[in-house]
Write a protein that holds these residues in place. Sequence first.
Motif, PDB file in Angstrom:
ATOM      1  N   HIS A  44     -42.398   0.088  28.445  1.00 27.07           N
ATOM      2  CA  HIS A  44     -41.187   0.518  27.758  1.00 27.07           C
ATOM      3  C   HIS A  44     -40.762   1.805  28.141  1.00 27.07           C
ATOM      4  N   THR A  45     -40.121   1.895  29.270  1.00 30.31           N
ATOM      5  CA  THR A  45     -39.250   3.233  29.846  1.00 30.31           C
ATOM      6  C   THR A  45     -38.198   2.764  30.363  1.00 30.31           C
ATOM      7  N   TYR A  46     -37.544   3.631  31.015  1.00 29.52           N
ATOM      8  CA  TYR A  46     -36.399   3.715  31.868  1.00 29.52           C
ATOM      9  C   TYR A  46     -36.793   3.083  33.143  1.00 29.52           C
ATOM     10  N   VAL A  47     -36.094   2.121  33.846  1.00 32.81           N
ATOM     11  CA  VAL A  47     -36.809   1.710  35.348  1.00 32.81           C
ATOM     12  C   VAL A  47     -36.936   2.731  36.202  1.00 32.81           C
ATOM     13  N   GLN A  76     -42.732  10.669  27.902  1.00 31.52           N
ATOM     14  CA  GLN A  76     -42.574  11.364  26.892  1.00 31.52           C
ATOM     15  C   GLN A  76     -41.229  10.886  26.276  1.00 31.52           C
ATOM     16  N   LEU A  77     -41.200   9.561  25.573  1.00 29.78           N
ATOM     17  CA  LEU A  77     -39.973   9.114  25.535  1.00 29.78           C
ATOM     18  C   LEU A  77     -39.163   9.718  24.112  1.00 29.78           C
ATOM     19  N   ASN A  78     -38.177   9.333  24.093  1.00 30.69           N
ATOM     20  CA  ASN A  78     -37.303   9.599  22.622  1.00 30.69           C
ATOM     21  C   ASN A  78     -37.501  11.139  22.003  1.00 30.69           C
ATOM     22  N   ALA A 103     -38.701  13.267  30.934  1.00 28.04           N
ATOM     23  CA  ALA A 103     -37.035  13.271  31.159  1.00 28.04           C
ATOM     24  C   ALA A 103     -36.607  13.478  29.636  1.00 28.04           C
ATOM     25  N   GLN A 104     -37.186  12.675  28.780  1.00 26.51           N
ATOM     26  CA  GLN A 104     -36.623  12.618  27.421  1.00 26.51           C
ATOM     27  C   GLN A 104     -37.540  13.573  26.318  1.00 26.51           C
ATOM     28  N   GLY A 105     -38.058  14.512  27.197  1.00 21.94           N
ATOM     29  CA  GLY A 105     -39.142  15.106  25.996  1.00 21.94           C
ATOM     30  C   GLY A 105     -39.067  16.715  26.169  1.00 21.94           C
ATOM     31  N   ASP A 163     -25.597  15.027  37.613  1.00 16.15           N
ATOM     32  CA  ASP A 163     -26.970  14.595  37.720  1.00 16.15           C
ATOM     33  C   ASP A 163     -27.757  16.170  37.841  1.00 16.15           C
ATOM     34  N   GLY A 164     -29.105  16.163  37.331  1.00 12.81           N
ATOM     35  CA  GLY A 164     -29.831  17.116  37.769  1.00 12.81           C
ATOM     36  C   GLY A 164     -31.134  17.000  37.111  1.00 12.81           C
ATOM     37  N   GLY A 165     -32.160  17.532  37.569  1.00  8.17           N
ATOM     38  CA  GLY A 165     -33.596  17.196  37.206  1.00  8.17           C
ATOM     39  C   GLY A 165     -34.505  18.609  37.417  1.00  8.17           C
TER      40      GLY A 165
HETATM   41  C1  LIG Z   1     -33.149   9.655  32.311  1.00  6.25           C
HETATM   42  C2  LIG Z   1     -34.715   9.051  32.472  1.00  6.25           C
HETATM   43  C3  LIG Z   1     -35.250   9.301  33.761  1.00  6.25           C
HETATM   44  C4  LIG Z   1     -34.440   9.678  35.327  1.00  6.25           C
HETATM   45  O1  LIG Z   1     -33.635  10.523  35.169  1.00  6.25           O
HETATM   46  P1  LIG Z   1     -32.275  10.901  35.961  1.00  6.25           P
HETATM   47  O2  LIG Z   1     -32.032  12.286  35.871  1.00  6.25           O
HETATM   48  O3  LIG Z   1     -31.149   9.897  35.451  1.00  6.25           O
HETATM   49  O4  LIG Z   1     -32.863  10.282  37.246  1.00  6.25           O
HETATM   50  C5  LIG Z   1     -36.584   8.861  34.184  1.00  6.25           C
HETATM   51  N1  LIG Z   1     -37.277   8.635  33.027  1.00  6.25           N
HETATM   52  C6  LIG Z   1     -36.722   8.349  31.764  1.00  6.25           C
HETATM   53  C7  LIG Z   1     -37.620   8.010  30.432  1.00  6.25           C
HETATM   54  C8  LIG Z   1     -35.378   8.829  31.623  1.00  6.25           C
HETATM   55  O5  LIG Z   1     -35.038   8.717  30.226  1.00  6.25           O
END
Ligand SMILES: *Cc1c(COP(=O)(O)O)cnc(C)c1O
Length: 374
Positions: free
Chosen positions: A88-91, A135-137, A162-164, A196-198
Amino acid sequence: MASTRQVPFFNYRALFESQEAEITAAVTDVMRRGAYILQSDLTEFEAKLAGYLGVKYAYGVADGTNALIIALRAAGIGAGDEVIVPSHTYVASAASIHFAGATPVLVECLDDHMIDPASARQAITKRTKAIMPVQLNGRTADMDAIMKVAVDHDLRVIEDAAQGLGSKFKGRHAGTFGAAGTFSFYPAKLLGCFGDGGGVVTNDDRMGEQLALLRDHGRNSEGEVVAWGTNSRLDNIQAAILNVKFKTFDKDLATRRALAALYDEGLRDLGELLLPPAPGASADHHDVYQNYEIEAERRDGLKKHLEECGVRTIVQFGGKAVHQYTGLGLTGYSLPRTELLYRRALLLPMNTSMVSDDVHYVVECIRSFYGRGR
Ligand SMILES: *Cc1c(COP(=O)(O)O)cnc(C)c1O
């Protein structure tokens, strides 16, 4: 019920409109200075992020997916290795493992939709090198349990936060438990830029050095190439925007928690629903509600009913767990809890452009679907 109100799932335009003058000034300033790559706005943002999280090193990178790839590679994970990740996560979580050259091994989630530590423990083989809790939602998993599995089996922990950003477990920030933690600044994320950014963070000196090299062509602080690296740098313009957004970040998270409390109040007596834990439901968790993901009996009917009410919802990640994307060749999995979730899960509108009356309206529409008006 006549549709008296529209509640969009997300309002991308409002993000700019609410701070138009300040953001325009920040972007113009970057361009007047001709300061596009690895300049002061990025350095300032990295210092802010490190300070906010209480970590030694923070780097802005191209996006959340690249943050994960770089973190895995900096941790020495590659060909022949297995990395445990919830299905249960983003691909992108699983894809980052694939692109680091390793194999994603998918595991179950719990009722709070976080990785199931027991399922992670069961999935360990001789080839397992790391666990990637997600670390979802806007919630942080039980990191005591995850770190125990990791210590028992000598595994690295790479956190997909990413969501945390801003969520905590026992007072400690998501992204700061393992060898490295990663964040996404995609516009709809908790802290969003306009593209986009990370980010990737760590407390480990060696890891910090590797991350810095990997994101900038293997160049050290003197500009000399000392290792293989790639190009994954957060644009200075986006960093300048994030510096503006950071000013209201705590207030934005408080808004999300207040909206979540209203959903909880309005829906918690409905036995047809499984709600996310309420803000303050446990002293261990500080949740910041990137999403408000419920499970619902007759989910598809509820979704349609809400649409008729003018309320837009989505089923996260296109309605499939990672092991259910047949094109990825991840066959042979049976993850019943996760599969049940995908038959029942629904994201209700949750964003900082919403007001209390939006939530009251959504609640009213949901109650009317189950014949539980009041
Ligand atoms: C958004 C997200 C990512 C990837 O982030 P991008 O900036 O879109 O590449 C990875 N994992 C989860 C759980 C996300 O929600």
